[in-house]
Design a protein around this motif. Structure first.
Motif, PDB file in Angstrom:
ATOM      1  N   LEU A 237     -38.661 -75.774  62.721  1.00  0.00           N
ATOM      2  CA  LEU A 237     -38.408 -77.167  62.232  1.00  0.00           C
ATOM      3  C   LEU A 237     -37.994 -78.024  63.453  1.00  0.00           C
ATOM      4  O   LEU A 237     -38.101 -79.342  63.220  1.00  0.00           O
ATOM      5  CB  LEU A 237     -37.194 -77.041  61.390  1.00  0.00           C
ATOM      6  CG  LEU A 237     -37.303 -76.077  59.991  1.00  0.00           C
ATOM      7  CD1 LEU A 237     -35.751 -75.986  59.624  1.00  0.00           C
ATOM      8  CD2 LEU A 237     -38.083 -76.752  58.991  1.00  0.00           C
ATOM      9  N   ASP A 238     -37.904 -77.572  64.619  1.00  0.00           N
ATOM     10  CA  ASP A 238     -37.514 -78.329  65.664  1.00  0.00           C
ATOM     11  C   ASP A 238     -38.807 -78.988  66.300  1.00  0.00           C
ATOM     12  O   ASP A 238     -39.876 -78.455  66.476  1.00  0.00           O
ATOM     13  CB  ASP A 238     -36.671 -77.408  66.702  1.00  0.00           C
ATOM     14  CG  ASP A 238     -36.359 -78.228  67.813  1.00  0.00           C
ATOM     15  OD1 ASP A 238     -35.351 -79.116  67.451  1.00  0.00           O
ATOM     16  OD2 ASP A 238     -36.451 -77.921  68.893  1.00  0.00           O
ATOM     17  N   GLY A 239     -38.569 -80.359  66.886  1.00  0.00           N
ATOM     18  CA  GLY A 239     -39.613 -81.122  67.405  1.00  0.00           C
ATOM     19  C   GLY A 239     -40.813 -81.459  66.675  1.00  0.00           C
ATOM     20  O   GLY A 239     -41.891 -81.754  67.236  1.00  0.00           O
ATOM     21  N   GLN A 240     -40.579 -81.362  65.360  1.00  0.00           N
ATOM     22  CA  GLN A 240     -41.755 -81.779  64.646  1.00  0.00           C
ATOM     23  C   GLN A 240     -41.713 -83.293  64.754  1.00  0.00           C
ATOM     24  O   GLN A 240     -40.718 -84.078  65.291  1.00  0.00           O
ATOM     25  CB  GLN A 240     -41.256 -81.604  63.035  1.00  0.00           C
ATOM     26  CG  GLN A 240     -41.474 -80.120  62.852  1.00  0.00           C
ATOM     27  CD  GLN A 240     -42.927 -79.540  62.613  1.00  0.00           C
ATOM     28  OE1 GLN A 240     -43.847 -80.285  62.390  1.00  0.00           O
ATOM     29  NE2 GLN A 240     -42.896 -78.390  62.596  1.00  0.00           N
ATOM     30  N   SER A 241     -43.005 -84.057  64.580  1.00  0.00           N
ATOM     31  CA  SER A 241     -42.934 -85.462  64.974  1.00  0.00           C
ATOM     32  C   SER A 241     -44.087 -86.024  63.947  1.00  0.00           C
ATOM     33  O   SER A 241     -45.044 -85.284  63.375  1.00  0.00           O
ATOM     34  CB  SER A 241     -43.078 -85.835  66.342  1.00  0.00           C
ATOM     35  OG  SER A 241     -44.557 -85.299  66.694  1.00  0.00           O
ATOM     36  N   GLY A 242     -44.063 -87.333  63.672  1.00  0.00           N
ATOM     37  CA  GLY A 242     -45.001 -88.103  62.937  1.00  0.00           C
ATOM     38  C   GLY A 242     -44.611 -89.467  62.960  1.00  0.00           C
ATOM     39  O   GLY A 242     -43.841 -89.974  63.682  1.00  0.00           O
ATOM     40  N   SER A 243     -45.513 -90.265  62.393  1.00  0.00           N
ATOM     41  CA  SER A 243     -45.317 -91.698  62.258  1.00  0.00           C
ATOM     42  C   SER A 243     -46.018 -92.327  60.858  1.00  0.00           C
ATOM     43  O   SER A 243     -46.835 -91.509  60.281  1.00  0.00           O
ATOM     44  CB  SER A 243     -46.170 -92.381  63.466  1.00  0.00           C
ATOM     45  OG  SER A 243     -47.596 -92.525  63.300  1.00  0.00           O
ATOM     46  N   PHE A 244     -45.711 -93.400  60.533  1.00  0.00           N
ATOM     47  CA  PHE A 244     -46.115 -94.027  59.181  1.00  0.00           C
ATOM     48  C   PHE A 244     -45.697 -95.440  59.503  1.00  0.00           C
ATOM     49  O   PHE A 244     -45.107 -95.934  60.226  1.00  0.00           O
ATOM     50  CB  PHE A 244     -45.289 -93.396  58.161  1.00  0.00           C
ATOM     51  CG  PHE A 244     -43.880 -93.683  58.210  1.00  0.00           C
ATOM     52  CD1 PHE A 244     -43.190 -94.634  57.629  1.00  0.00           C
ATOM     53  CD2 PHE A 244     -42.968 -92.623  59.080  1.00  0.00           C
ATOM     54  CE1 PHE A 244     -41.827 -94.764  57.744  1.00  0.00           C
ATOM     55  CE2 PHE A 244     -41.774 -92.864  59.123  1.00  0.00           C
ATOM     56  CZ  PHE A 244     -41.089 -93.812  58.551  1.00  0.00           C
ATOM     57  N   ALA A 245     -46.471 -96.192  58.673  1.00  0.00           N
ATOM     58  CA  ALA A 245     -46.596 -97.645  58.463  1.00  0.00           C
ATOM     59  C   ALA A 245     -45.869 -98.245  57.463  1.00  0.00           C
ATOM     60  O   ALA A 245     -45.857 -97.731  56.294  1.00  0.00           O
ATOM     61  CB  ALA A 245     -48.045 -98.128  58.427  1.00  0.00           C
ATOM     62  N   VAL A 246     -44.877 -99.230  57.597  1.00  0.00           N
ATOM     63  CA  VAL A 246     -44.094 -99.704  56.390  1.00  0.00           C
ATOM     64  C   VAL A 246     -44.417-101.100  56.170  1.00  0.00           C
ATOM     65  O   VAL A 246     -44.765-101.992  57.191  1.00  0.00           O
ATOM     66  CB  VAL A 246     -42.679 -99.732  57.121  1.00  0.00           C
ATOM     67  CG1 VAL A 246     -41.878-100.430  55.954  1.00  0.00           C
ATOM     68  CG2 VAL A 246     -42.151 -98.368  57.186  1.00  0.00           C
TER      69      VAL A 246
END
Lengths: 505, 505
Positions: free
Chosen positions: B75-84
Motif C-alpha cells: 500500500l506504500d508509495g502508491q500514486s496517481g492523479s486526477f482532474a477536478v
C-alpha cells in the motif's frame, strides 16, 4: 357603655387640634394601644379642618385602652378604651406569608392569590368606579393592584377625580399638603374591596405622571409614605407595593431611597402588612432577598422560570405581570386569553401566583388594566375556575413536584398539596401519561381538567408501561414510568390532571 | 485519459492489501493529495476482504496528484492523479460557519438550517428506508440527525439491519473489527441525502443501547472516531455530532474523552466539517465555547432564550430539540404542531436555527423521530413555509433586532437581514403594531404572514401613534412608537410581519 368593634376591623378615634400653619408638617400624634402587658404604637394623621385621627386594627379580643402623645397640647394625653369582639365571619384578618412560599390570613385560612390590575380606577368618574366594583363582584379575583396617584400614559390622559395633594393659591400642587378628600375617597374604595374579600395591593409610586407626583423631593416622599401608612395601615386588606416599575424611577429616586421607603412602612405599620416592589425591566428586579421584602413581585412572561425565582428569593412569588390579555399596541398588553390562562396554570403548578390584567383596545380608552369598568376578555372566567379547583384542595400551599427541577418538570408543570397532586400539561398532548402519578399502595382517582372549556371528567386509568430495561434506562431511571398506573388522555393540549385518593362514598 | 471528478464530489481509490491478522488495527494508510504547493493529508481505511481505500473531496479545480504512505509495503508509495472540474450545479460544497452565527456552503451560498431527526432510520428494513427518502423529498428539510449505531429505547426494540461491528466465532460483537457492510450501507444513505441537498448530521455515540456499542473501551472509541472520519469525511454533506445526550454517557466516558473525540475528528477530517455535541439535561450543556466546537447544538424548549445562548457561546445556535410534535408519553415528544411551528419561528426570528422531530404514537411503533418512514403531523409543512420565506431574503443571516435584548424584543421576536425586517408576534395579537418598523425615509411595504395558514397578504399601513410626551415617555423613549408608520392587524395570534423596501414594479 364601651364602644365595641370586631377583631381585625378598624377602630378609629378623632380629635380636634390646631389647623393653623401646616398641621401635616407641624403636629405629631401617636397612639399607644394597650392590652395587658402589650402596647402597640400607632401613628396618627391630620385629616384636614383641624381634625386628627388615630386608627387601629386590633388582632386580639377583649378590652383595649389607648393614650396619645402629641406636640399639640390639645391632642396630648388623650385616652380611652373599647372592646374587641370575635371577628365577623367574613374577616379572616390580614394576609401574611405562610409556609415560606405561600400566604394565609391571620386566622390561618390559606390565601391563594388571584389578583387583577386596575391601576387608576379610583381616579375615574364615580359611575366607572361603581362598574369596577360590580365587575369585581362577578369575578373571583381576590387582590387588586391599584395606585394612589393618577396615571398619565398612553390610553390614560384624563384628569383625575381628585388631586392627591392640595393646590396653592396659584393653582400649583403643594406636596407638603396631602388632600384629605382624595385619601378619604381612596380609603373608602379600599374598604369596599375589603368588604368583598379583595386585598388592595396599593402601589405607592409610579413613573406614569404629568402632575409632578413622581418628582416629589426625598423628604416629601418619606412623609408621603408615613402619611399613607398611618391612614391605611388599619385596613385589614392592605398590601404595600412600593412601586410599579420602580426601576423606571431610579434616575431620580436612587436605591437607598427605596430601602428607606420600606423602613418607613415598617416603622408606621404595626401590623406588618405584606410589602413588595415591582420591576419594569425583567433584568432589574429589586433584591427581593432583603429582609424587609415579604414576597417577590415579578413582571416576567417566562413563567416556567417560577421555581428559579422561588429558589433565588426564598419567598412567595407573585408574578403580577405575566403579560396581559388584550390587543393594544405594546407587547406587554396583547396576549391571547388562551395564553394568559396557560400562564396562570403554569405559574400555579410551579408554586407561584400569577396576576391578571386586561388591555383590549376601546374607542374611549376604557381599558380594565388602568381604569377598571368592564371586562371584555375570556381569561378571567378560566382564572376563577383554576381558583375554585385549587381551593378545593389547598392545605399548606401547592408545592412544585420535584422542586420543579429535573425531568419532566422543566417541561410540564406539576404541584402537590397534601394528598392532592395536580399536573398541568399545557402545550403537551400525550395520549398516555404516567410521570408524577403517586406510586404508593393507596387507591387513587384521576380527574381530567380541560382548563379552557372548564370541564372536569374522570380520566381512564390504565396499567403503567413497562420500564425499558436497558443501559439508558438504568442511567436515568427517573425518566422511566415511575408509577403503577397511568392514564389515557384525549391527545389535545391545555389539559390538567388532578389525582386524589379515592374518597369514601 | 485522466480520471475526472467535479469539485466537492468524492474521489476514491482502492488498493489490495493484507487481509490476515486484523488489518483494522495492524495496517496504517495515509494519502497525500497535492496541487501546486499545497498538500492535504487524508487518512485511508480498511474496507474488508483485503481492500483498502482512500477518499478525498477536492475543494479546488485543476489537476491533483496523490501518493500513499503505509505500514504495508503493497500500500506504500502508491500514486496517481486526477482532474477536478467545476462543481455540479446542485453541489455548493460543504457547509461551514459564516458571519459568526450563521452557515454557508463553501461556494458562499447561505445555508439556513432546517433539520429533522430520524435517529435510527438506516437500521430499519430497506423498504422503510426508501419511504424515509421519499418522504424527505416531499419536505424542505435540509439536515437530518441520524445515528451510526442502532437504537434501543422505548418504541425502538427491533434488531438493526446490520451489526456495526463484526461478530466473532461465538457470535459476540468484536469492537476491534468494524463491519464494512454496515458502514457501506450507512455511507450510501449519506450520499443519497447529499444528492437531495440534505446535510447528514451524524450522531457518533448515544446511550440508547443494548448491544454494547455505548460500552466500548476508550481506545476502541478513539479508533471508531478515526475510522468513521476516514470513511465519511470526503462526503460533502457530513456534519459531525459527537453524541446525542452525551451527558447521559458521562458515567463511563468522562469529559476528557469527549474533548479527545473532537481532536480525533479534527486530525482526520482535512475539510473541517461542522462539529457539535448534544446535551440531555438542559443544565448539562457541553462548553460550546471550546475552540473545537463549530456551533452550539442545544436541546431546550425555552426558545425565547436563543439570544442568551448566542451571547454565551458566540457561535451559531442549532436548537435541535425544542421538543417534538407528537403525542407519546414522554414530555419531550408530545407538543402540538402549533407549538412546534411557534418555536421554529421564535428561534429563527432570534437568530437561531431550530430542529424538527415527530413522535406520534403508532400501533407498530413506526415513529419518524427514530425510524423515519412517513410523517403524520402538521408542523413540517409550516416549517417548509418558513424556510421559503427566509430564503427569499437571506443574505448574511437573520440577526435579532436590538440583539434580542431590550423591550419589546424579550417578548416578541424580530430579526433583520439586509433590507428585510421580519417580526414574529406569536402569542401576541395587537390590532396595531409599530415597534421595529424601519424609520428612515425610504418607502416600505409590509406583508402580513399567517404562520399557521401559510398565507402572505399585504398589511394595511397606518400613521404611527403619537409619542406620549410625559416623564415616563422621556425615561424610556425606546418603549414608545419609534417609526413614522404603523400597521393595522387583525388581532389574532401567530402572525408575522415582513417589511421590505418597495420594489420597482
Amino acid at each position: 357603655m364601651t364602644q365595641s368593634i370586631a377583631k381585625w376591623d378598624m377602630f378609629e378615634v378623632s380629635f380636634a387640634g390646631p389647623s393653623d400653619g401646616n398641621p401635616f408638617l407641624d403636629v405629631t400624634l401617636e397612639g399607644f394601644f394597650t392590652q395587658y402587658a402589650r402596647t402597640v404604637r400607632v401613628p396618627g394623621f391630620y385629616d384636614g379642618n383641624g381634625t386628627f385621627r388615630l386608627r387601629f386594627m386590633p388582632d386580639n379580643e377583649g378590652v383595649w385602652s389607648f393614650t396619645t402623645k402629641s406636640s399639640a397640647s390639645e391632642l396630648d394625653g388623650q385616652s380611652g378604651s373599647f372592646a374587641v369582639t370575635a371577628p365577623r365571619p367574613d374577616n379572616h384578618g390580614p394576609v401574611q406569608v405562610a409556609n415560606r412560599y405561600h400566604f394565609a390570613h391571620a386566622d390561618g385560612t390559606p390565601f391563594l392569590s388571584f389578583g387583577t390590575t386596575c391601576y387608576a380606577w379610583t381616579h375615574q368618574p364615580l359611575s366607572e368606579q361603581d362598574k369596577t366594583l360590580h365587575t369585581l363582584a362577578r369575578t373571583r379575583f381576590n387582590k387588586l393592584r391599584m395606585g394612589v396617584f393618577p396615571k398619565d400614559y398612553p390610553y390614560n390622559v384624563n384628569e383625575p377625580l381628585h388631586d392627591v395633594y392640595q393646590r396653592d393659591a396659584d393653582g400649583e400642587l403643594d406636596f407638603d399638603r396631602p388632600n384629605p378628600e382624595s385619601f378619604r375617597h381612596f380609603e373608602n374604595q379600599v374598604k369596599a374591596l375589603g368588604d368583598m374579600g379583595i386585598q388592595a395591593d396599593i402601589i405607592m409610586l409610579h413613573p406614569y405622571d404629568r402632575w409632578g407626583y413622581s418628582g416629589m423631593s426625598e423628604t416629601q416622599d418619606y412623609r408621603y409614605f408615613a402619611y399613607l401608612t398611618a391612614r391605611l395601615g388599619a385596613y385589614h386588606n392592605v398590601w404595600w407595593s412600593l412601586a410599579n416599575e420602580y426601576d423606571f424611577l431610579l434616575d431620580t429616586k436612587p436605591m437607598h431611597q427605596w430601602d428607606r421607603y420600606f423602613h418607613i412602612i415598617e416603622e408606621n405599620d404595626p401590623y406588618g402588612h405584606l410589602r413588595s416592589i415591582h420591576n419594569g425591566d425583567p433584568e432589574a428586579n429589586y433584591d427581593h432577598r432583603k429582609a424587609w421584602v415579604t414576597h417577590a413581585c415579578i413582571q416576567n412572561w417566562d413563567v416556567k422560570r417560577t421555581v428559579e425565582w422561588r429558589n433565588a428569593y426564598g419567598k412567595p412569588i407573585v408574578n403580577d405581570e405575566p403579560e396581559y390579555e388584550g390587543n393594544i399596541n405594546p407587547s406587554w398588553g396583547n396576549i391571547t386569553a388562551e395564553e394568559l390562562t396557560h400562564r396562570f396554570w403554569i405559574t400555579a403548578m410551579r408554586g407561584g401566583y400569577a396576576g391578571h390584567g386586561e388591555t383590549y383596545s376601546h374607542p374611549e380608552d376604557l381599558i380594565w388594566w388602568a381604569k377598571g369598568g368592564e371586562l371584555h376578555g375570556q381569561a378571567w372566567q378560566r382564572i376563577a375556575f383554576l381558583r375554585s379547583i385549587m381551593e378545593e384542595s389547598v392545605s399548606t400551599g401547592f408545592e412544585p413536584i420535584n422542586g420543579g427541577a429535573g425531568w419532566p418538570w422543566s417541561r410540564v408543570s406539576g404541584a402537590r398539596d397534601g394528598d392532592t397532586t395536580m399536573i398541568y400539561l399545557g402545550e403537551h398532548q400525550p395520549v398516555t401519561w404516567v410521570s408524577g402519578l403517586p406510586q404508593d399502595d393507596r387507591k387513587y382517582e384521576v380527574d381530567l381538567i380541560d382548563t379552557w372549556n372548564m370541564t372536569i371528567t374522570a380520566a381512564k386509568i390504565i396499567p403503567a408501561p413497562e420500564n425499558h430495561p436497558t443501559r439508558h434506562g438504568a442511567i436515568v431511571r427517573q425518566r422511566k414510568p415511575d408509577a403503577a398506573f397511568a392514564v389515557e388522555l384525549p391527545g389535545k393540549p391545555y389539559l390538567a390532571l388532578r389525582v386524589r385518593t379515592v374518597r369514601k362514598g
